[in-house]
Design an enzyme around this catalytic site. Structure first.
Site, mmCIF file in Angstrom:
data_model
loop_
_atom_site.group_PDB
_atom_site.id
_atom_site.type_symbol
_atom_site.label_atom_id
_atom_site.label_comp_id
_atom_site.label_asym_id
_atom_site.label_seq_id
_atom_site.Cartn_x
_atom_site.Cartn_y
_atom_site.Cartn_z
ATOM 1 N N ALA A 94 -8.267 1.165 -3.099
ATOM 2 C CA ALA A 94 -7.972 0.097 -2.138
ATOM 3 C C ALA A 94 -8.919 -0.040 -0.981
ATOM 4 C CB ALA A 94 -6.537 0.666 -1.552
ATOM 5 N N ASP A 95 -8.945 -1.238 -0.629
ATOM 6 C CA ASP A 95 -9.922 -1.567 0.671
ATOM 7 C C ASP A 95 -9.175 -2.571 1.707
ATOM 8 O OD1 ASP A 95 -12.659 -1.211 1.477
ATOM 9 O OD2 ASP A 95 -12.479 -3.438 1.633
ATOM 10 N N THR A 96 -9.582 -2.433 2.860
ATOM 11 C CA THR A 96 -9.202 -3.274 4.020
ATOM 12 C C THR A 96 -10.084 -3.701 4.862
ATOM 13 O OG1 THR A 96 -7.114 -2.066 3.935
ATOM 14 C CG2 THR A 96 -7.517 -3.221 5.839
#
Length: 215
Positions: A94-96
């Site tokens: 995941a990445d934000t």
């Protein structure tokens, strides 16, 4: 099935733990060894690339390690350093990022950097984009999902921003604020899912996991 979270984020770990209780699975954390850079100009493309890179890095680490162990025990039944076709893994990357007027704001590197970043966000609306990648061997094509939410900051005085940056609350967070700690004091409202702002859109990940577990 062995579920792996390719992230050291405490918030993602907390959210996945709750989802795990609902769907009856446990998981472990393996930090991906990658450089978090892309050439993408748009937030969604940027986060999708990095989410996949994180999951792929852990995938490579796991199977290289397994191949080495198999070779050491002289019981390896496949070509060295290649993944098995029936390996019971599900890897979640995941990445934000924070996007302000289509400019990607990532993690500040110093209190001064955090101060400048939060001053830019003060009194304005910005977008938070989170993407998730699921790698589910032996399927080579990853499952991807993205979500975005708008966050509106209060109009902050320079003294407020300075005091906030004196704490470590800004460290390791896109945009320089931690929504489940003191960073919540900077926010006027959120338009969208809070989980997306926290870094793991579990309302969409839930559907991906159901698809994966049914395969």
């Amino acid at each position: 099935m062995r579920v792996i979270l390719a992230s050291q984020s405490p918030r993602r770990k907390m959210l996945l733990s709750r989802l795990g209780r609902m769907l009856s699975f446990g998981f472990e954390v393996i930090a991906p060894a990658i450089v978090e850079e892309t050439k993408a100009k748009r937030a969604q493309a940027h986060t999708r690339i990095l989410a996949r890179k994180k999951a792929s890095a852990v995938y490579a680490h796991l199977y290289t390690h397994e191949s080495a162990l198999a070779d050491h025990s002289k019981s390896q039944k496949q070509e060295k350093n290649k993944p098995t076709q029936n390996a019971p893994y599900l890897i979640i990357g995941a990445d934000t990022v924070v996007s302000l007027k289509n400019e990607i704001l990532e993690k500040p590197q110093s209190p001064e950097d955090a101060y400048k970043m939060i001053c830019r966000l003060s009194g304005r609306k910005h977008e938070v984009v989170s993407s998730v990648c699921l790698l589910f061997p032996p399927h080579t094509k990853p499952l991807m999902v993205s979500d975005s939410a708008d966050v509106v900051f209060k109009k902050l005085s320079k003294d407020t921003v300075h005091r906030y940056c004196e704490w470590d609350d800004w460290k390791d967070y896109a945009g320089g604020y931690n929504i489940d700690s003191l960073g919540a004091c900077l926010i006027e409202r959120i338009e969208g899912h809070v989980a997306t702002v926290m870094g793991l859109p579990i309302h969409k990940l839930y559907d991906l996991l159901l698809r994966s577990f049914s395969q």
